[in-house]
Design a protein around this motif. Sequence first.
Motif, PDB file in Angstrom:
ATOM      1  N   UNK A   1       0.763  -1.038   0.015  1.00 47.58           N
ATOM      2  CA  UNK A   1       0.167   0.298  -0.021  1.00 47.58           C
ATOM      3  C   UNK A   1       0.931   1.318   0.192  1.00 47.58           C
ATOM      4  N   UNK A   2       2.202   1.436   0.774  1.00 40.87           N
ATOM      5  CA  UNK A   2       2.688   2.532   0.569  1.00 40.87           C
ATOM      6  C   UNK A   2       3.556   2.655  -0.768  1.00 40.87           C
ATOM      7  N   UNK A   3       3.881   1.660  -1.025  1.00 42.54           N
ATOM      8  CA  UNK A   3       4.626   1.893  -2.695  1.00 42.54           C
ATOM      9  C   UNK A   3       3.691   2.243  -3.155  1.00 42.54           C
ATOM     10  N   UNK A   4       2.642   1.632  -3.356  1.00 49.67           N
ATOM     11  CA  UNK A   4       1.614   2.532  -4.012  1.00 49.67           C
ATOM     12  C   UNK A   4       1.199   3.602  -4.560  1.00 49.67           C
TER      13      UNK A   4
ATOM     14  N   UNK B   1      -5.654   3.301  -8.651  1.00 48.13           N
ATOM     15  CA  UNK B   1      -6.419   1.944  -8.333  1.00 48.13           C
ATOM     16  C   UNK B   1      -5.222   1.179  -9.468  1.00 48.13           C
ATOM     17  N   UNK B   2      -4.461   0.361  -8.119  1.00 47.13           N
ATOM     18  CA  UNK B   2      -3.538  -0.708  -8.939  1.00 47.13           C
ATOM     19  C   UNK B   2      -4.843  -1.709  -8.981  1.00 47.13           C
ATOM     20  N   UNK B   3      -4.684  -3.392 -10.096  1.00 48.12           N
ATOM     21  CA  UNK B   3      -5.890  -4.200 -10.283  1.00 48.12           C
ATOM     22  C   UNK B   3      -4.902  -4.896  -8.891  1.00 48.12           C
ATOM     23  N   UNK B   4      -6.013  -5.604  -9.078  1.00 48.97           N
ATOM     24  CA  UNK B   4      -6.263  -6.352  -7.627  1.00 48.97           C
ATOM     25  C   UNK B   4      -4.916  -7.616  -8.290  1.00 48.97           C
TER      26      UNK B   4
ATOM     27  N   UNK C   1      -7.121  -5.293   1.836  1.00 51.42           N
ATOM     28  CA  UNK C   1      -6.717  -4.305   2.148  1.00 51.42           C
ATOM     29  C   UNK C   1      -5.974  -3.920   0.715  1.00 51.42           C
ATOM     30  N   UNK C   2      -6.651  -4.670  -0.348  1.00 53.28           N
ATOM     31  CA  UNK C   2      -6.454  -4.129  -1.851  1.00 53.28           C
ATOM     32  C   UNK C   2      -8.184  -2.837  -1.755  1.00 53.28           C
ATOM     33  N   UNK C   3      -8.879  -3.361  -0.808  1.00 50.63           N
ATOM     34  CA  UNK C   3     -10.310  -2.913  -0.919  1.00 50.63           C
ATOM     35  C   UNK C   3     -10.123  -1.471  -0.491  1.00 50.63           C
TER      36      UNK C   3
END
Length: 103
Positions: free
Chosen positions: A26-29, A36-39, A95-97
């Motif tokens: 999450x920090x990297x993105x 909005x990275x893909x899953x 976590x993605x959501x």
Amino acid sequence: MRNDERFEIQRAFDLLPHVVGASWTAVWFRMNGIKKPTREEFREKTLEYLQLVEPVFGSYPNNKEFEEIIKYIEFRKNEEYSKIKSGENKEIETRYDRYVDYG
């Protein structure tokens, strides 16, 4: 091997994927401005960060006393990697959501 003999390793594998993998992901993105990275991208990056702790997984001596726990560690590692790749690790999916909703 008794359950109490592998309890701490079980807890580690319950936590490491999302505490290390997804948190660092999450920090990297976020730092790269990717809202909005893909899953699949999120899962791949999670695996990448989780794999950085692999030296710990192989840190026990390769002798008879540690044989069973080493086999268990390998089993759990492979199981967790598979769950992340397939989307079956619910904590990673949560976590993605959360990331794409709140970035």
